[in-house]
Design a protein around this motif. Structure first.
Motif, PDB file in Angstrom:
ATOM      1  N   ALA A  13       0.653  -1.415  -0.101  1.00  0.00           N
ATOM      2  CA  ALA A  13      -0.495  -0.441   0.113  1.00  0.00           C
ATOM      3  C   ALA A  13       0.956   0.841  -0.010  1.00  0.00           C
ATOM      4  O   ALA A  13       2.211   1.558   0.432  1.00  0.00           O
ATOM      5  N   LEU A  14       0.804   2.408  -0.817  1.00  0.00           N
ATOM      6  CA  LEU A  14       1.427   3.901  -1.045  1.00  0.00           C
ATOM      7  C   LEU A  14       0.764   4.401  -0.441  1.00  0.00           C
ATOM      8  O   LEU A  14      -0.636   4.833  -1.032  1.00  0.00           O
ATOM      9  N   THR A  15       0.443   5.691   0.533  1.00  0.00           N
ATOM     10  CA  THR A  15       0.087   6.904   0.447  1.00  0.00           C
ATOM     11  C   THR A  15       1.482   7.452   0.519  1.00  0.00           C
ATOM     12  O   THR A  15       2.234   8.051   0.760  1.00  0.00           O
ATOM     13  N   THR A  16       0.670   8.808  -0.121  1.00  0.00           N
ATOM     14  CA  THR A  16       1.032  10.040  -0.561  1.00  0.00           C
ATOM     15  C   THR A  16       0.237  11.311  -0.568  1.00  0.00           C
ATOM     16  O   THR A  16      -0.677  10.897  -0.220  1.00  0.00           O
ATOM     17  N   ALA A  17       0.786  12.151  -0.123  1.00  0.00           N
ATOM     18  CA  ALA A  17      -0.049  13.952  -0.152  1.00  0.00           C
ATOM     19  C   ALA A  17       0.873  14.431  -0.401  1.00  0.00           C
ATOM     20  O   ALA A  17       2.290  14.787  -0.318  1.00  0.00           O
ATOM     21  N   GLY A  18       0.282  15.938  -0.520  1.00  0.00           N
ATOM     22  CA  GLY A  18       1.156  17.147  -0.714  1.00  0.00           C
ATOM     23  C   GLY A  18       1.983  16.303  -1.988  1.00  0.00           C
ATOM     24  O   GLY A  18       1.286  16.027  -3.211  1.00  0.00           O
ATOM     25  N   VAL A  19       2.919  17.388  -2.498  1.00  0.00           N
ATOM     26  CA  VAL A  19       3.552  17.317  -3.529  1.00  0.00           C
ATOM     27  C   VAL A  19       5.044  16.326  -4.098  1.00  0.00           C
ATOM     28  O   VAL A  19       5.514  16.635  -4.017  1.00  0.00           O
ATOM     29  N   ALA A  20       4.045  14.821  -3.439  1.00  0.00           N
ATOM     30  CA  ALA A  20       4.929  13.899  -3.406  1.00  0.00           C
ATOM     31  C   ALA A  20       5.506  13.332  -5.171  1.00  0.00           C
ATOM     32  O   ALA A  20       6.091  12.618  -5.290  1.00  0.00           O
ATOM     33  N   THR A  21       4.470  14.098  -6.257  1.00  0.00           N
ATOM     34  CA  THR A  21       5.137  13.469  -7.431  1.00  0.00           C
ATOM     35  C   THR A  21       6.133  14.420  -8.052  1.00  0.00           C
ATOM     36  O   THR A  21       6.730  14.478  -8.556  1.00  0.00           O
ATOM     37  N   GLN A  22       6.227  15.851  -7.282  1.00  0.00           N
ATOM     38  CA  GLN A  22       7.547  16.845  -7.544  1.00  0.00           C
ATOM     39  C   GLN A  22       8.222  17.103  -6.958  1.00  0.00           C
ATOM     40  O   GLN A  22       8.390  16.053  -5.815  1.00  0.00           O
ATOM     41  N   SER A  23      10.018  16.829  -8.092  1.00  0.00           N
ATOM     42  CA  SER A  23      11.148  16.703  -7.492  1.00  0.00           C
ATOM     43  C   SER A  23      11.597  17.973  -6.222  1.00  0.00           C
ATOM     44  O   SER A  23      10.985  19.366  -6.004  1.00  0.00           O
ATOM     45  N   PHE A  24      11.958  17.104  -5.872  1.00  0.00           N
ATOM     46  CA  PHE A  24      12.926  17.915  -4.793  1.00  0.00           C
ATOM     47  C   PHE A  24      14.801  18.500  -5.029  1.00  0.00           C
ATOM     48  O   PHE A  24      14.847  16.750  -4.718  1.00  0.00           O
ATOM     49  N   ALA A  25      15.016  18.997  -4.114  1.00  0.00           N
ATOM     50  CA  ALA A  25      17.214  18.813  -4.124  1.00  0.00           C
ATOM     51  C   ALA A  25      17.034  17.133  -3.239  1.00  0.00           C
ATOM     52  O   ALA A  25      16.373  17.772  -2.426  1.00  0.00           O
ATOM     53  N   SER A  26      17.678  16.728  -3.191  1.00  0.00           N
ATOM     54  CA  SER A  26      17.996  15.264  -2.834  1.00  0.00           C
ATOM     55  C   SER A  26      19.031  15.829  -1.207  1.00  0.00           C
ATOM     56  O   SER A  26      19.452  15.348  -0.013  1.00  0.00           O
ATOM     57  N   ALA A  27      19.616  16.874  -1.157  1.00  0.00           N
ATOM     58  CA  ALA A  27      20.554  16.906   0.290  1.00  0.00           C
ATOM     59  C   ALA A  27      20.983  15.442  -0.387  1.00  0.00           C
ATOM     60  O   ALA A  27      21.718  14.568  -1.000  1.00  0.00           O
ATOM     61  N   SER A  28      21.960  15.646   1.391  1.00  0.00           N
ATOM     62  CA  SER A  28      22.588  13.973   1.464  1.00  0.00           C
ATOM     63  C   SER A  28      21.522  12.226   1.324  1.00  0.00           C
ATOM     64  O   SER A  28      22.044  12.418   1.016  1.00  0.00           O
ATOM     65  N   VAL A  29      20.599  13.115   0.839  1.00  0.00           N
ATOM     66  CA  VAL A  29      19.447  11.483   0.364  1.00  0.00           C
ATOM     67  C   VAL A  29      20.588  11.100  -0.494  1.00  0.00           C
ATOM     68  O   VAL A  29      20.469   9.787  -0.335  1.00  0.00           O
ATOM     69  N   ALA A  30      21.184  12.088  -1.206  1.00  0.00           N
ATOM     70  CA  ALA A  30      22.074  11.585  -2.582  1.00  0.00           C
ATOM     71  C   ALA A  30      22.342  10.448  -1.663  1.00  0.00           C
ATOM     72  O   ALA A  30      22.979   9.513  -3.080  1.00  0.00           O
TER      73      ALA A  30
END
Length: 549
Positions: free
Chosen positions: A116-133
């Protein structure tokens, strides 16, 4: 520290000027978790040759406080399965909380048990990753079986301590700006994001919340990637390599979570002073892959923004409590780990040489000193360190763990006592951790199996012992760095009758020889901290596979 503010004229001409004036993070005062290259000669600190987005502000102050490029008023939710219930409500509440505090946000939660996948807000728009990269960097190294030696040491620091120097050293090894497209294609995650918006800057890699949790689910399902990655996500440090706070967001909301956070500024070319605050990873004993990606005005960098994201994480983890976030309890499986030998054995030979019952009418010494590498690294130290790492991983997955010894400086316990501890009521399984001391020409691991049914064990227990051995064998082959033994047994299995631990234990058990300490290749892996962590992660993966966790 705050970013050096560029004059209004510079902001108005952002794209043209930053290339020469340094209005990017490379010319700012020192930042926490900054992904600016440490070597300006090779990666310009002012590199902002990313696709330009128009900037309408005429002043630095308005640039810092203006609304983000995507509406913070939206709280639309795309949900499936549990998203329509408690998790969906929590995700929408997390987005509303961010909006109310000046941030727009993409939130995604994927239940890896149900899909099951739950999303909210702008979950399909790109953000800069910072250190998540940095997770992407580690994932490619693991997928390509390159997590060894100095690379593994750097990667461990990169994930657990958010070490930027390590990330810069590894970035060229994973294709630089081609990393995100490679990960998206290799793991089959369309919509993950995109290459860096600022060429050469890994912290500007583009990620979507939805794509990220889908990637995390793929990584969890990959036996080549998950054992190492899980171990290191759960081993996050309170402070980064630069000494900054590293444990916000999901790390604060649920300390047992596996976490990779990111924080940065000057990674959104349209809004160069904005704060980027991300918290991602796994909660609920790794059942839920989670991502909160948030951005807001510069005043939110970094303490205020991290407080906002931490509250978002609390809202999300609270919604998973009933399903997966309860800590280990009497209902959790109990695993006994038996680190071979002990550090004080050599000084108490009269104690360890006394004869004890070993099963089937046989007797043998209480314990032994164990073997060592040619350079003198002892087996007892190796087994102790590996067992501690295995324990950490298992506990992070809600498994209770009991050790047969409490330190590496004691004596014993005797092999018959260890068998009794492994056979205690309520024990789901036990694993003895050892290393071999064979001729140096042979190398690899082997799973010891008893040729006979252990005294007092049922046929069902014997069948479960066989299943446990197979799960451990598969995990060791997949990711330990060791191969099945080339010198004893067959394909990494060795059947014998002389081990008290196998003869006397009446619960599912396995006795592992994790490499030959006299072999140069195996010894190098056993002596290195990263090698021991890799071996431990594989052992833990085998145990978790057997437990169905």
């Amino acid at each position: 520290m705050t970013a050096v503010r560029c004059r209004a004229a510079v902001v108005a001409l952002f794209v043209a000027v930053v290339a020469v004036a340094g209005c990017s993070s490379g010319s700012t005062a020192r930042h926490r978790d900054k992904s600016t290259s440490p070597a300006p000669s090779s990666v310009p600190a002012s590199s902002t040759a990313a696709p330009s987005r128009s900037s309408s502000s005429a002043s630095a102050s308005s640039s810092a406080s203006r609304a983000p490029r995507r509406s913070t008023a939206s709280t639309s939710t795309s949900a499936a399965g549990s998203g329509a219930g408690g998790l969906g409500s929590a995700a929408r509440a997390a987005v509303r909380y961010a909006n109310a505090h000046g941030m727009y946000s993409g939130v995604a939660v994927l239940d890896t048990k149900t899909g099951a996948l739950t999303t909210a807000g702008v979950a399909t728009q790109s953000f800069a990753s910072a250190s998540v990269a940095k997770v992407l960097i580690a994932a490619r190294l693991l997928a390509e079986h390159r997590m060894t030696g100095t690379t593994a040491t750097r990667a461990a620091s990169m994930i657990t301590r958010s070490d930027n120097d390590a990330a810069w050293a590894l970035y060229p090894q994973v294709g630089k700006d081609g990393l995100e497209p490679w990960v998206e294609k290799h793991f089959g995650v369309p919509g993950l994001g995109g290459p860096p918006s600022m060429p050469g800057i890994w912290g500007s890699t583009q990620l979507t919340a939805r794509g990220l949790v889908q990637l995390y689910a793929k990584l969890k399902a990959d036996p080549t990637v998950w054992p190492w990655l899980s171990s290191h996500l759960h081993a996050y440090q309170q402070r980064s390599a630069g000494g900054e706070p590293n444990a916000f967001g999901f790390a604060t909301a649920q300390p047992s979570a596996g976490v990779k956070n990111g924080w940065d500024t000057n990674r959104d070319p349209a809004h160069p002073s904005n704060a980027i605050i991300n918290s991602t990873g796994f909660v609920g004993h790794d059942r839920y892959a989670v991502a909160v990606l948030s951005e807001g005005g510069h005043a939110l960098y970094f303490t205020r923004g991290e407080a906002v994201v931490t509250q978002q994480a609390r809202l999300i983890t609270a919604a998973t409590t009933s399903a997966a976030t309860a800590g280990p309890s009497s209902a959790s499986p109990l695993v006994v780990l038996d680190p071979g030998h002990n550090g004080g054995n050599a000084a108490h030979l009269s104690t360890i040489n006394r004869s004890v019952y070993a099963g089937y009418g046989e007797h043998k010494p209480c314990n032994t000193t164990g073997t060592e590498t040619n350079s003198g690294y002892p087996e007892h130290a190796f087994t102790w360190d590996v067992s501690k790492h295995v324990r950490t991983i298992l506990q992070a997955h809600g498994v209770r763990v009991r050790m047969t010894r409490s330190s590496d400086s004691g004596v014993g316990p005797c092999v018959d006592v260890r068998a009794r501890l492994e056979s205690a009521p309520g024990v789901a399984l036990s694993v003895a951790i050892h290393a071999d001391g064979a001729p140096s020409s042979g190398h690899g691991f082997h799973v010891n199996e008893d040729r006979r049914r252990p005294e007092g064990a049922s046929a069902a227990t014997v069948a479960r012992t066989t299943a446990l051995g197979k799960d451990l064998h598969r995990a060791l082959v997949a990711s330990s760095g060791l191969v099945p033994s080339t010198y004893i047994g067959s394909d990494g299995y060795y059947y014998r009758t002389d081990l008290a631990g196998l003869n006397l234990t009446t619960t599912p058990t396995s006795f592992l020889e994790l490499g030959n300490m006299r072999n140069a290749h195996d010894a190098a892996l056993q002596r290195s901290a990263s090698g021991r962590e890799r071996i431990a992660a594989a052992v833990a993966a085998g145990i978790l596979a057997y437990l169905g966790r």
